[in-house]
Write a protein that holds these residues in place. Structure first.
Motif, PDB file in Angstrom:
ATOM      1  N   SER A 107      -6.863  -6.195   2.306  1.00 46.33           N
ATOM      2  CA  SER A 107      -6.450  -4.799   2.388  1.00 46.33           C
ATOM      3  C   SER A 107      -6.098  -4.402   3.816  1.00 46.33           C
ATOM      4  CB  SER A 107      -7.570  -3.900   1.852  1.00 46.33           C
ATOM      5  OG  SER A 107      -7.174  -2.544   1.894  1.00 46.33           O
ATOM      6  N   ILE A 108      -6.934  -4.789   4.775  1.00 49.84           N
ATOM      7  CA  ILE A 108      -6.705  -4.444   6.186  1.00 49.84           C
ATOM      8  C   ILE A 108      -5.413  -5.079   6.706  1.00 49.84           C
ATOM      9  CG2 ILE A 108      -7.581  -4.794   8.539  1.00 49.84           C
ATOM     10  CD1 ILE A 108     -10.420  -4.568   7.294  1.00 49.84           C
ATOM     11  N   LEU A 109      -5.204  -6.363   6.374  1.00 52.27           N
ATOM     12  CA  LEU A 109      -4.026  -7.078   6.874  1.00 52.27           C
ATOM     13  C   LEU A 109      -2.736  -6.564   6.236  1.00 52.27           C
ATOM     14  CD1 LEU A 109      -5.559 -10.662   6.901  1.00 52.27           C
ATOM     15  CD2 LEU A 109      -4.917  -9.323   8.907  1.00 52.27           C
ATOM     16  N   THR A 110      -2.822  -6.137   4.972  1.00 51.99           N
ATOM     17  CA  THR A 110      -1.651  -5.528   4.340  1.00 51.99           C
ATOM     18  C   THR A 110      -1.274  -4.239   5.057  1.00 51.99           C
ATOM     19  OG1 THR A 110      -2.252  -6.467   2.183  1.00 51.99           O
ATOM     20  CG2 THR A 110      -0.690  -4.641   2.180  1.00 51.99           C
ATOM     21  N   ASP A 111      -2.274  -3.437   5.402  1.00 49.55           N
ATOM     22  CA  ASP A 111      -2.015  -2.215   6.172  1.00 49.55           C
ATOM     23  C   ASP A 111      -1.446  -2.548   7.545  1.00 49.55           C
ATOM     24  OD1 ASP A 111      -2.829  -0.509   4.174  1.00 49.55           O
ATOM     25  OD2 ASP A 111      -4.889  -0.363   4.887  1.00 49.55           O
ATOM     26  N   GLN A 112      -1.928  -3.636   8.141  1.00 49.89           N
ATOM     27  CA  GLN A 112      -1.414  -4.056   9.445  1.00 49.89           C
ATOM     28  C   GLN A 112       0.074  -4.369   9.372  1.00 49.89           C
ATOM     29  OE1 GLN A 112      -3.852  -6.958  11.541  1.00 49.89           O
ATOM     30  NE2 GLN A 112      -2.035  -7.832  12.512  1.00 49.89           N
ATOM     31  N   LEU A 113       0.507  -4.916   8.229  1.00 51.58           N
ATOM     32  CA  LEU A 113       1.932  -5.201   8.013  1.00 51.58           C
ATOM     33  C   LEU A 113       2.696  -3.948   7.584  1.00 51.58           C
ATOM     34  CD1 LEU A 113       1.669  -8.583   6.062  1.00 51.58           C
ATOM     35  CD2 LEU A 113       2.594  -8.267   8.370  1.00 51.58           C
ATOM     36  N   ASP A 114       1.981  -2.830   7.467  1.00 50.92           N
ATOM     37  CA  ASP A 114       2.556  -1.599   6.913  1.00 50.92           C
ATOM     38  C   ASP A 114       3.125  -1.869   5.526  1.00 50.92           C
ATOM     39  OD1 ASP A 114       3.151   1.067   6.874  1.00 50.92           O
ATOM     40  OD2 ASP A 114       5.106   0.841   7.838  1.00 50.92           O
ATOM     41  N   ASN A 156      11.327  -5.022   2.222  1.00 56.67           N
ATOM     42  CA  ASN A 156      12.401  -5.979   1.987  1.00 56.67           C
ATOM     43  C   ASN A 156      11.907  -7.411   1.791  1.00 56.67           C
ATOM     44  OD1 ASN A 156      11.592  -6.146   4.620  1.00 56.67           O
ATOM     45  ND2 ASN A 156      13.635  -6.304   5.485  1.00 56.67           N
ATOM     46  N   PHE A 157      10.578  -7.606   1.706  1.00 59.69           N
ATOM     47  CA  PHE A 157      10.026  -8.910   1.367  1.00 59.69           C
ATOM     48  C   PHE A 157       8.897  -8.729   0.363  1.00 59.69           C
ATOM     49  CE2 PHE A 157      11.824  -9.718   5.555  1.00 59.69           C
ATOM     50  CZ  PHE A 157      12.537 -10.880   5.319  1.00 59.69           C
ATOM     51  N   ILE A 158       8.767  -9.706  -0.517  1.00 60.57           N
ATOM     52  CA  ILE A 158       7.686  -9.685  -1.513  1.00 60.57           C
ATOM     53  C   ILE A 158       7.030 -11.057  -1.554  1.00 60.57           C
ATOM     54  CG2 ILE A 158       7.066  -9.382  -3.933  1.00 60.57           C
ATOM     55  CD1 ILE A 158       9.516  -7.679  -4.294  1.00 60.57           C
ATOM     56  N   ILE A 159       5.703 -11.059  -1.559  1.00 61.02           N
ATOM     57  CA  ILE A 159       4.972 -12.300  -1.785  1.00 61.02           C
ATOM     58  C   ILE A 159       3.951 -12.037  -2.891  1.00 61.02           C
ATOM     59  CG2 ILE A 159       3.246 -11.833   0.038  1.00 61.02           C
ATOM     60  CD1 ILE A 159       3.333 -14.943   0.514  1.00 61.02           C
ATOM     61  N   PHE A 172      -1.796 -10.818  -7.194  1.00 64.19           N
ATOM     62  CA  PHE A 172      -1.668  -9.932  -6.046  1.00 64.19           C
ATOM     63  C   PHE A 172      -0.192  -9.887  -5.651  1.00 64.19           C
ATOM     64  CE2 PHE A 172      -6.090 -11.127  -5.838  1.00 64.19           C
ATOM     65  CZ  PHE A 172      -6.742 -10.000  -5.343  1.00 64.19           C
ATOM     66  N   VAL A 173       0.343  -8.684  -5.470  1.00 64.30           N
ATOM     67  CA  VAL A 173       1.732  -8.505  -5.050  1.00 64.30           C
ATOM     68  C   VAL A 173       1.729  -7.717  -3.738  1.00 64.30           C
ATOM     69  CG1 VAL A 173       4.019  -7.627  -5.645  1.00 64.30           C
ATOM     70  CG2 VAL A 173       2.480  -8.438  -7.457  1.00 64.30           C
ATOM     71  N   VAL A 174       2.244  -8.332  -2.694  1.00 63.46           N
ATOM     72  CA  VAL A 174       2.326  -7.676  -1.387  1.00 63.46           C
ATOM     73  C   VAL A 174       3.790  -7.466  -1.043  1.00 63.46           C
ATOM     74  CG1 VAL A 174       1.783  -7.821   1.079  1.00 63.46           C
ATOM     75  CG2 VAL A 174       0.184  -8.745  -0.616  1.00 63.46           C
ATOM     76  N   ARG A 175       4.155  -6.199  -0.820  1.00 69.06           N
ATOM     77  CA  ARG A 175       5.502  -5.858  -0.385  1.00 69.06           C
ATOM     78  C   ARG A 175       5.427  -5.350   1.038  1.00 69.06           C
ATOM     79  NH1 ARG A 175       5.318  -4.339  -5.857  1.00 69.06           N
ATOM     80  NH2 ARG A 175       7.142  -4.945  -7.073  1.00 69.06           N
ATOM     81  N   PHE A 176       6.345  -5.797   1.883  1.00 71.08           N
ATOM     82  CA  PHE A 176       6.283  -5.396   3.286  1.00 71.08           C
ATOM     83  C   PHE A 176       7.675  -5.469   3.917  1.00 71.08           C
ATOM     84  CE2 PHE A 176       5.813  -9.905   3.087  1.00 71.08           C
ATOM     85  CZ  PHE A 176       6.457 -10.421   4.187  1.00 71.08           C
ATOM     86  N   SER A 177       7.850  -4.738   4.980  1.00 68.60           N
ATOM     87  CA  SER A 177       9.087  -4.762   5.738  1.00 68.60           C
ATOM     88  C   SER A 177       8.875  -5.533   7.028  1.00 68.60           C
ATOM     89  CB  SER A 177       9.551  -3.348   6.080  1.00 68.60           C
ATOM     90  OG  SER A 177       9.929  -2.646   4.904  1.00 68.60           O
ATOM     91  N   ALA A 178       9.847  -6.323   7.414  1.00 69.47           N
ATOM     92  CA  ALA A 178       9.767  -7.075   8.669  1.00 69.47           C
ATOM     93  C   ALA A 178      11.175  -7.359   9.148  1.00 69.47           C
ATOM     94  CB  ALA A 178       8.997  -8.385   8.466  1.00 69.47           C
ATOM     95  N   THR A 179      11.339  -7.334  10.450  1.00 68.64           N
ATOM     96  CA  THR A 179      12.634  -7.705  11.034  1.00 68.64           C
ATOM     97  C   THR A 179      12.761  -9.215  10.963  1.00 68.64           C
ATOM     98  OG1 THR A 179      12.552  -5.833  12.541  1.00 68.64           O
ATOM     99  CG2 THR A 179      14.075  -7.607  13.087  1.00 68.64           C
ATOM    100  N   GLU A 180      13.715  -9.672  10.202  1.00 72.06           N
ATOM    101  CA  GLU A 180      13.873 -11.123  10.019  1.00 72.06           C
ATOM    102  C   GLU A 180      14.559 -11.721  11.230  1.00 72.06           C
ATOM    103  OE1 GLU A 180      15.389 -14.291   6.633  1.00 72.06           O
ATOM    104  OE2 GLU A 180      15.832 -12.151   6.453  1.00 72.06           O
TER     105      GLU A 180
END
Length: 325
Positions: free
Chosen positions: A295-302, A265-268, A315-323
């Motif tokens: 790569s490691i930190l992206t996995d850490q964010l799932d 639900n977030f993209i950077i 670089f496109v990073v998509r991740f879920s986080a409770t806002e």
């Protein structure tokens, strides 16, 4: 509290409470009162109540609304309890907790600044050696210093947030990237920065730290390598909630098995219009610490990481986080 018939309760008890309930609490109380009049049932509310001596106490008001056969309010039966001492205790505990968090953030920030300064002194020490000819060591120290500063900035922002553990991420990100632009002085190369950051996105420290480090690594690499042999360029950064962005809800093939039930639900995105990466380049197989960290930190964010090579590097990073609120 009891009252017989709707008019008796409305004209006597409600007027009395209107005059005595704290103005800041009255609106919420009246909204609840109108709801229980219409729907009946059990209710519970808290408000500040003014005594005859003009002092306010905290009240817990519990009751049940009884209606007649025609659905009219017949009686309200309930209890009113003075919870002032409990509220004072809660406020004291909350204040202590806020001070404790603030002190922790303050100490961590100071320790990180000390580490950063020590790394900076070590760089100067190697620079001043007459026969030192290993620029990779100096670069490693400077990169480590940047990573420490990235985390330190988070604690600096949290220290100013009244003890909160949530960070307004966009202002922090702006400060982080501007700091990197100041750190990497590129001489005659004119590098501009274009930041499109959605406002009021709050993350807790467990999300803010890895995400900040990811941006730190990508922007640092762009500043160091993307514009070799050029005199002009641009770095773009975009952060948004996915529903507000222009990106398709797409999960890369190598992540689909792990994330079938979850949509980020977030993209950077961090991109540049530089010389780009080799066609056969892979972040996962890279032997550089910075790209391994991404790569490691992206996995850490799932999260998922996508690399694009159209007119530079993106670089496109998509991740879920409770806002956080």
């Amino acid at each position: 509290m009891t009252g017989d018939g709707p008019e008796a309760y409305k004209n006597f008890d409600l007027n009395f409470l209107r005059a005595r309930i704290h103005p800041e609490d009255l609106k919420i109380f009246l909204e609840k009162y109108e709801k229980i009049q219409a729907c009946g049932g059990i209710y519970r509310t808290e408000y500040r109540f003014r005594k005859k001596n003009a002092d306010y106490i905290y009240i817990e008001d519990n009751g049940v609304c009884l209606k007649d056969d025609k659905g009219n309010l017949k009686r309200i039966i309930g209890t009113i309890k003075d919870i002032t001492e409990r509220k004072k205790a809660e406020e004291t505990i909350s204040s202590i907790e806020a001070v404790r968090k603030k002190e922790i953030h303050h100490r961590i920030k100071n320790n990180l600044q000390v580490i950063s300064s020590l790394l900076g002194l070590q760089v100067e020490k190697f620079k001043n050696r007459e026969h030192f000819e290993n620029p990779e060591v100096l670069e490693a120290f400077r990169e480590s210093q940047d990573r420490v500063i990235s985390i330190s900035l988070i604690h600096e922002e949290l220290h100013g947030c009244k003890g909160s553990n949530e960070l307004n991420f966009s202002p922090y990100l702006k400060k982080l990237v501007e700091n990197l632009f100041q750190t990497y002085c590129l001489g005659e190369v004119d590098i501009s920065l274009d930041m499109d950051l959605e406002e009021n996105i709050f993350f807790d420290i467990d999300v803010a730290v890895p995400l900040g480090l990811i941006v730190n690594e990508i922007v640092s690499n762009s500043l160091k390598y993307a514009f070799t042999g050029r005199n002009k360029g641009i770095i773009r950064i975009k952060l948004c909630r996915e529903e507000n962005g222009e990106f398709a809800r797409k999960v890369p093939e190598n992540k689909k098995e792990d994330r079938k039930s979850e949509v980020p639900n977030f993209i950077i995105t961090v991109s540049d219009d530089g010389i780009g990466l080799p066609e056969n380049f892979s972040v996962e197989s890279s032997d550089t610490l910075g790209l391994q960290l991404i790569s490691i930190l992206t996995d850490q964010l799932d999260g998922t990481l996508e690399l694009k090579r159209d007119s530079g590097t993106e670089f496109v990073v998509r991740f879920s986080a409770t806002e956080k609120e």
